[in-house]
Design a protein around this motif. Structure first.
Motif, short mmCIF file in Angstrom:
data_model
loop_
_atom_site.label_atom_id
_atom_site.label_comp_id
_atom_site.label_asym_id
_atom_site.label_seq_id
_atom_site.Cartn_x
_atom_site.Cartn_y
_atom_site.Cartn_z
N THR A 139 0.85 -1.18 0.00
CA THR A 139 0.00 0.00 0.00
C THR A 139 0.89 1.23 0.00
N ALA A 140 0.27 2.41 0.02
CA ALA A 140 1.05 3.64 -0.06
C ALA A 140 2.09 3.73 1.05
N TRP A 141 1.70 3.42 2.29
CA TRP A 141 2.60 3.64 3.42
C TRP A 141 3.04 2.37 4.13
N ILE A 142 2.53 1.22 3.69
CA ILE A 142 3.03 -0.06 4.19
C ILE A 142 3.27 -0.94 2.97
N ASN A 143 4.53 -1.27 2.72
CA ASN A 143 4.89 -1.92 1.46
C ASN A 143 6.17 -2.72 1.62
N PRO A 144 6.53 -3.54 0.62
CA PRO A 144 7.68 -4.44 0.77
C PRO A 144 9.02 -3.73 0.90
N ALA A 145 9.16 -2.55 0.26
CA ALA A 145 10.44 -1.83 0.26
C ALA A 145 11.57 -2.78 -0.12
N ASP A 146 11.58 -3.24 -1.34
CA ASP A 146 12.42 -4.33 -1.80
C ASP A 146 13.88 -3.90 -1.93
N GLY A 147 14.51 -3.60 -0.80
CA GLY A 147 15.90 -3.19 -0.83
C GLY A 147 16.78 -4.03 0.05
N ARG A 148 16.33 -5.22 0.40
CA ARG A 148 17.08 -6.10 1.28
C ARG A 148 16.96 -7.54 0.77
N LEU A 149 17.28 -8.51 1.61
CA LEU A 149 17.23 -9.91 1.19
C LEU A 149 15.82 -10.47 1.17
N ALA A 150 14.90 -9.79 1.86
CA ALA A 150 13.50 -10.23 1.87
C ALA A 150 12.63 -9.04 2.19
N PRO A 151 11.41 -9.01 1.70
CA PRO A 151 10.54 -7.86 1.93
C PRO A 151 9.89 -7.89 3.31
N THR A 152 9.37 -6.73 3.72
CA THR A 152 8.53 -6.67 4.91
C THR A 152 7.22 -7.40 4.64
N GLU A 153 6.75 -8.19 5.60
CA GLU A 153 5.50 -8.94 5.47
C GLU A 153 4.59 -8.63 6.65
N MET A 154 3.29 -8.86 6.48
CA MET A 154 2.31 -8.62 7.53
C MET A 154 1.70 -9.92 8.00
N GLU A 155 1.13 -9.88 9.20
CA GLU A 155 0.29 -10.97 9.70
C GLU A 155 -1.05 -10.38 10.10
N GLY A 156 -2.10 -10.94 9.60
CA GLY A 156 -3.43 -10.40 9.88
C GLY A 156 -4.41 -10.88 8.83
N ALA A 157 -5.23 -9.96 8.33
CA ALA A 157 -6.26 -10.32 7.35
C ALA A 157 -6.37 -9.22 6.31
N SER A 158 -6.76 -9.61 5.10
CA SER A 158 -7.00 -8.64 4.03
C SER A 158 -8.25 -9.06 3.28
N VAL A 159 -8.96 -8.07 2.73
CA VAL A 159 -10.17 -8.34 1.97
C VAL A 159 -10.26 -7.34 0.84
N SER A 160 -10.76 -7.77 -0.31
CA SER A 160 -10.98 -6.86 -1.43
C SER A 160 -12.28 -7.23 -2.12
#
Length: 447
Positions: A139-160
């Protein structure tokens, strides 16, 4: 490491069913191998550093009765080779900022470690998708920021939900993060401050790491696509910390002659503190609840032939600091340039030019130049990291060869210099300006 090996032994037999339907279940293997070389060199005074890191994620994706999907992946990390990145830099007395980010901030100096980074169950129809568990987020302010060996990940739920081809309504509820450069899923409050904490509003070192109270992050987003226009509205709420409203418009239109495409974009944001800013004790809080900031960012550019050129401009103001944890991703505004953020400031003026050129199929080069004017170094309330105004140049190359369709290469060379001739202390220069920073990334992916 033993858990990594055990999981591979469990998943391995499952991958033998790749592309085979067995009783309405289709199981496919997933693999992501990533090698990352990083080095930072200074003209004088400071120690030069380097590191070669590698990670390997092995997992599976199981499609069940067409609408259900189960995904799991375990990632192992290794420090293959590095300088003394965990030791303080002798001249400045500061910690290394860049190369250490490839490895485990929570247990400095670890040579190998691992993380069960993906484990989620999804249900999807033509208009709905619901997922629960550990998963990527962008998303705009929470995202993988792919500049390391692995991206940032979340734990929770998503719906679309997509009621039509033009509309999409999305939501996320996050109760834990696996911050890139770590091996554990941390509670929202615990994840803030894993990276450098900077200074508080009085100029003293911040003390919010380990003292931030925040139970969840929620995001609601609405997207509307109409012909050449794309509109996005979102709201990010970090419990007991801040509320961020965000709007974005992107427009692409073409001329009938010369293959010319014009690109326009505009962003508006507003952020304010909520609750007690993370802690009732002022010296431990992450954000001042009285902060109110606004930001405007615009872009204009063109695609012509193999060229794409885009100008960006950002102006930020208000009262207090615009804050979005560095652990949660990169900046959303158009003037973001990889390997630096402008978070933690009360005022900002930024101007950038981004250029890309396609040399051939699968091969492209790019260049970024940006000028970022920040508050004075002495202005602690408005300059959290005591960062000087700076000029940044990025030169890069991306290559995805036809003969190796699952492999891609990315080379990035970055230089940052302070604007003007400020009298900077060693701690205001190290990790910030007067450097050449090199990244070479190689990825191999299956599914």
């Amino acid at each position: 490491m033993k858990y990594w090996i055990a999981l591979i032994l469990i998943i391995g037999p499952l991958t033998s069913f790749s592309q085979e339907r067995i009783k309405n279940v289709q199981i496919d293997p997933t693999v992501h191998a990533r090698t990352f070389w990083m080095s930072t060199s200074y003209r004088e005074d400071f120690r030069d550093d380097y590191a070669l890191g590698a990670s390997l994620a092995i997992g599976f994706k199981a499609k069940i009765y067409s609408k259900w999907t189960l995904q799991a992946a375990y990632r192992g990390f290794a420090n293959v080779l590095s300088s003394d990145i965990w030791d303080l830099e002798p001249y400045s007395g500061r910690e290394n900022r860049y190369e250490t980010g490839l490895f485990n901030f929570l247990e400095p100096g670890q040579r190998t470690f691992g993380s069960l980074e993906t484990l989620n169950l999804s249900y999807q129809t033509t208009s709905w998708k619901l997922s629960i568990g550990r998963m990527p987020i962008n998303t705009a302010w929470i995202n993988p920021a792919d500049g390391r060996l692995a991206p940032t990940e979340m734990e929770g739920a998503s719906v679309s939900f997509s009621p039509s081809k033009s509309w999409k309504i999305s939501g996320w509820y996050i109760n834990r993060f696996r911050v890139r450069g770590t091996n554990k899923f941390l509670n929202v409050g615990e994840s803030i401050g894993v990276y450098g904490v900077g200074r508080d509003e009085t100029g003293a070192p911040s003390s919010y790491f380990g003292n931030t109270e925040s139970d969840f992050v929620s995001i609601v987003q609405v997207d509307y696509q109409k012909e050449k226009n794309h509109y996005t509205l979102s709201h990010t709420l970090a419990d007991n910390l801040f509320s961020t409203f965000w709007g974005e418009w992107n427009y692409k239109f073409s001329k009938n002659t010369g293959g010319l495409n014009w690109l326009l974009g505009a962003q508006l944001g507003f952020q304010h503190g909520i609750g007690d800013g993370g802690n009732q004790e002022v010296s431990f809080r992450y954000k001042n609840p009285k902060d109110q900031n606004w930001v405007m960012s615009v872009s204009a550019g063109a695609e012509i032939g193999k060229w794409k050129n885009t100008f960006g401009f950002t102006q930020l103001g208000g009262k207090g600091r615009w804050l979005s944890p560095r652990e949660w991703g990169k900046d959303a505004w158009y003037t973001f340039i990889p390997r630096e953020r402008n978070e933690g400031v009360g005022q900002l003026t930024a101007l950038t030019l981004l250029s890309e050129y396609q040399l051939g199929k699968g091969l492209g080069i790019y260049g970024h130049i940006g000028f970022h004017w920040l508050p004075e170094l002495s202005d602690a309330p408005n300059n959290k990291y005591a960062f000087p105004s700076y000029r940044q140049i990025n030169l890069g190359l991306k290559y995805k060869p036809d003969s190796m369709s699952k492999t891609d290469f990315h080379l990035l060379i970055m230089n940052k210099e302070a604007l003007g001739s400020p009298d900077l202390t060693p701690s205001q220069r190290y990790n910030k300006v007067e450097m050449i920073h090199v990244n070479l990334m190689v990825n191999y992916r299956i599914n």
